[in-house]
Design an enzyme around this catalytic site. Structure first.
Site, mmCIF file in Angstrom:
data_model
loop_
_atom_site.group_PDB
_atom_site.id
_atom_site.type_symbol
_atom_site.label_atom_id
_atom_site.label_comp_id
_atom_site.label_asym_id
_atom_site.label_seq_id
_atom_site.Cartn_x
_atom_site.Cartn_y
_atom_site.Cartn_z
ATOM 1 N N HIS A 266 0.847 -1.194 0.000
ATOM 2 C CA HIS A 266 0.000 0.000 0.000
ATOM 3 C C HIS A 266 0.873 1.230 0.000
ATOM 4 O O HIS A 266 1.909 1.256 0.652
ATOM 5 C CB HIS A 266 -0.920 0.005 1.241
ATOM 6 C CG HIS A 266 -2.084 0.903 1.069
ATOM 7 N ND1 HIS A 266 -2.009 2.259 1.253
ATOM 8 C CD2 HIS A 266 -3.353 0.632 0.692
ATOM 9 C CE1 HIS A 266 -3.192 2.788 1.001
ATOM 10 N NE2 HIS A 266 -4.024 1.834 0.657
ATOM 11 N N ASP A 322 -7.718 -5.541 0.506
ATOM 12 C CA ASP A 322 -8.249 -6.492 -0.471
ATOM 13 C C ASP A 322 -7.802 -7.928 -0.230
ATOM 14 O O ASP A 322 -8.263 -8.839 -0.918
ATOM 15 C CB ASP A 322 -7.811 -6.065 -1.885
ATOM 16 C CG ASP A 322 -8.420 -4.724 -2.256
ATOM 17 O OD1 ASP A 322 -9.619 -4.556 -2.008
ATOM 18 O OD2 ASP A 322 -7.691 -3.857 -2.762
#
Ligand code: COA
Length: 386
Positions: A266, A322
Site C-alpha cells: 500500500h 483487499d
C-alpha cells in the site's frame, strides 16, 4: 522553469485539505472523522457511517431514521434504470455495468456552481448524494438478478441498507451474522483519505461536472487491479495455489518474474492495513458462528501472508484491505466479479463526502508536466515524407 520536483504517482503530495478521514501508515491507524475504524466496523452500520462521513458527526436517532428511510427509498430502481440494465449483454463485467448505470441514473440536471449559493440547488444536490448511497447498491444487486434472468427486487420497508442489499441480490433474507458481516465490510471500505478513485472524483468534480459524471469517474478508477480491482485478483491468485505447501514456491516465482502479489502493499501503510486485520478477524468469527472450519483458501492466504512478510516485509509490503475481503465475500455467497462493485457500493460514501467538501472551496485541478518531446519543428506534407 518549474522548481517543484517531479514526483511520480504524486507520492506524499497533498492534493487537498480535508477533515473526512485520517491515516497513520506507520502505526496502522485509520479513522473516519476521528473515530477509529475498528470501533465503527464492530458497532456502526453503513447508513450511520455514511452520515458521519458526509456531515462530520454521528447522527441523532431521528436523523438516522430519516436518513435510512431516504436511502431505502432510492434502493428502488426506476423503470428506466432497470431498462438500462436489461439492455446490456449478460456477460458484461459488473463494474462496467455499474459505470454505465450510475452515469445514466435519471437525476435532474443541476448547476454545481450554484451549490451553497442557491438553497433550491443545494437541496437537489444533497438529495442526489443521498440517492446515490442507495442507487449504487441497488444497481449492483439488481444486475446480479438481471444477468440471471430474474426480476429486480424492490427494497423491503424498515430493513437496513445491508439487509436490503443482501435481499436484492439473493432474493432471501440475510441472517443476523450475515447482515453484521455485510455492514462491517461496507463500513471498512467506505473511506480512505486520498486514494486513487477519490482523487479521480475530485478531479472530475473540480470541473464542476454533475454528480453522475463524478460517480462514474470513481467507479472507473476503482475498477483497476492496483486499486479496488485487486480483491478479485486475490481470490483468483489464492485459487491458483493448490495447497499450503506450494505457497512459498509460488510467491518466489512471482517475485522473480517481478510480478505483484495481489492484496499486498500500500502506498500509505508500512505495516499491515488495519482493515485487513479486522476483516481477517471477522472471517474467523463468521466461520465459528457457522460451526465451520476455516476454508482452504484462508489457510493458503495465511501462508501467503507469512511468506510475504519474510520476503517483502523489509519493503513495508503487508496485506492490504483487499487481501481477506474476497474470502469473506465468497463465504457470503457473492460471485467473484461482484467483489469490486461491492467496494463501490460502500466507497460512494467517501467519494460524496470529499466531493461535498471540495465543491465549496473549489479550484480546478490542472497540474503541469515535464515535457520530454521534440522541440518546435516544421510540418512536412505527406508527399515529402519517405
Ligand atoms: N507485490 C510485490 N512487490 C510489491 C508489492 C506487491 N504487491 N507492492 C509493492 N511491492 C514492492 C515494489 O515492487 C517496490 O519494490 P522495489 O523498491 O524493489 O522496486 C516496493 O515494494 C515499493 O512499492 P511501490 O510499487 O513503490 O509502491 P506503490 O505505492 O507505488 O504501489 C500498490 C502501491 C498498492 C499499487 C502496490 O503495492 C501494488 O501493486 N499492490 C498490489 C495491488 C493491490 O493489492 N492493490 C490494492 C491496494 S489497496
Amino acid at each position: 522553469m518549474n522548481s517543484i520536483p517531479y514526483i511520480p504517482g504524486l507520492d506524499d503530495v497533498p492534493a487537498k485539505k480535508s477533515s473526512v478521514s485520517s491515516l497513520d501508515g506507520e502505526q496502522g491507524i485509520l479513522a473516519y472523522r476521528g473515530y477509529r475504524i475498528e470501533e465503527l466496523a464492530s458497532q456502526s452500520n453503513f447508513e450511520e457511517t455514511a452520515w458521519l462521513l458526509l456531515y462530520g458527526e454521528l447522527p441523532t436517532k431521528v436523523q438516522l431514521k430519516n436518513f435510512k428511510q431516504a436511502i431505502r427509498t432510492s434502493m428502488k430502481l426506476s423503470a428506466d434504470l432497470v431498462k438500462v440494465l436489461k439492455s446490456l449483454p449478460k456477460n458484461t463485467h459488473p463494474m462496467k455495468v455499474l459505470q454505465v448505470a450510475v452515469a445514466s441514473a435519471a437525476l435532474k440536471p443541476v448547476s454545481v456552481a450554484k451549490y451553497q449559493k442557491d438553497p433550491a440547488t443545494t437541496k437537489i444536490i444533497e438529495q442526489q448524494c443521498i440517492a446515490y448511497l442507495g442507487i449504487v447498491g441497488a444497481i449492483v444487486a439488481g444486475w446480479q438478478r438481471v444477468r440471471q434472468g430474474k426480476a429486480v427486487l424492490p427494497p423491503k420497508s424498515n430493513w437496513s441498507f445491508a439487509q436490503n442489499f443482501y435481499y436484492q441480490m439473493f432474493g432471501r433474507a440475510s441472517t443476523e451474522a450475515e447482515t453484521r458481516m455485510v455492514d462491517s465490510c461496507l463500513v471498512l471500505h467506505a473511506e480512505h483519505t486520498m486514494n486513487a478513485s477519490t482523487f479521480a472524483t475530485m478531479v472530475c468534480g473540480s470541473t464542476l461536472a454533475e454528480l453522475p459524471f463524478v460517480v462514474a469517474t470513481g467507479v472507473g478508477t476503482l475498477a483497476g487491479p492496483l486499486h479496488g480491482g485487486a480483491n478479485e485478483r486475490v481470490i483468483h491468485m489464492l485459487h491458483s495455489i493448490k495447497g499450503v505447501a506450494l505457497v512459498r514456491d509460488y510467491i518466489k516465482n512471482k517475485l522473480e518474474k517481478k510480478e505483484v502479489i495481489w492484496g499486498m502493499g500500500h502506498r500509505e501503510y508500512k505495516v499491515k492495513d488495519p482493515r485487513a486485520k479486522v476483516l481477517q478477524k471477522l472471517l474467523v468469527e463468521f466461520e465459528e458462528s457457522k460451526g465451520r472450519k476455516p476454508p482452504k483458501d484462508f489457510l493458503i492466504a495465511l501462508e501467503v501472508e507469512k511468506v510475504c512478510e519474510e520476503l517483502l516485509g523489509h519493503k513495508g509490503v503487508f496485506p492490504n484491505v483487499d487481501f481477506y475481503s474476497g474470502i469473506l465475500y465468497r463465504e457470503l455467497g457473492i460471485p467473484i466479479d461482484q467483489y469490486t462493485p461491492i467496494f463501490a457500493v460502500s466507497r460512494i460514501a467517501g467519494w460524496l463526502a470529499h466531493w461535498r467538501e471540495q465543491i465549496v472551496d473549489n479550484r480546478i485541478f490542472r497540474p503541469t508536466q515535464l515535457y520530454q518531446g521534440s522541440s518546435i519543428r516544421n510540418y512536412s506534407s505527406i508527399a515529402q515524407r519517405s
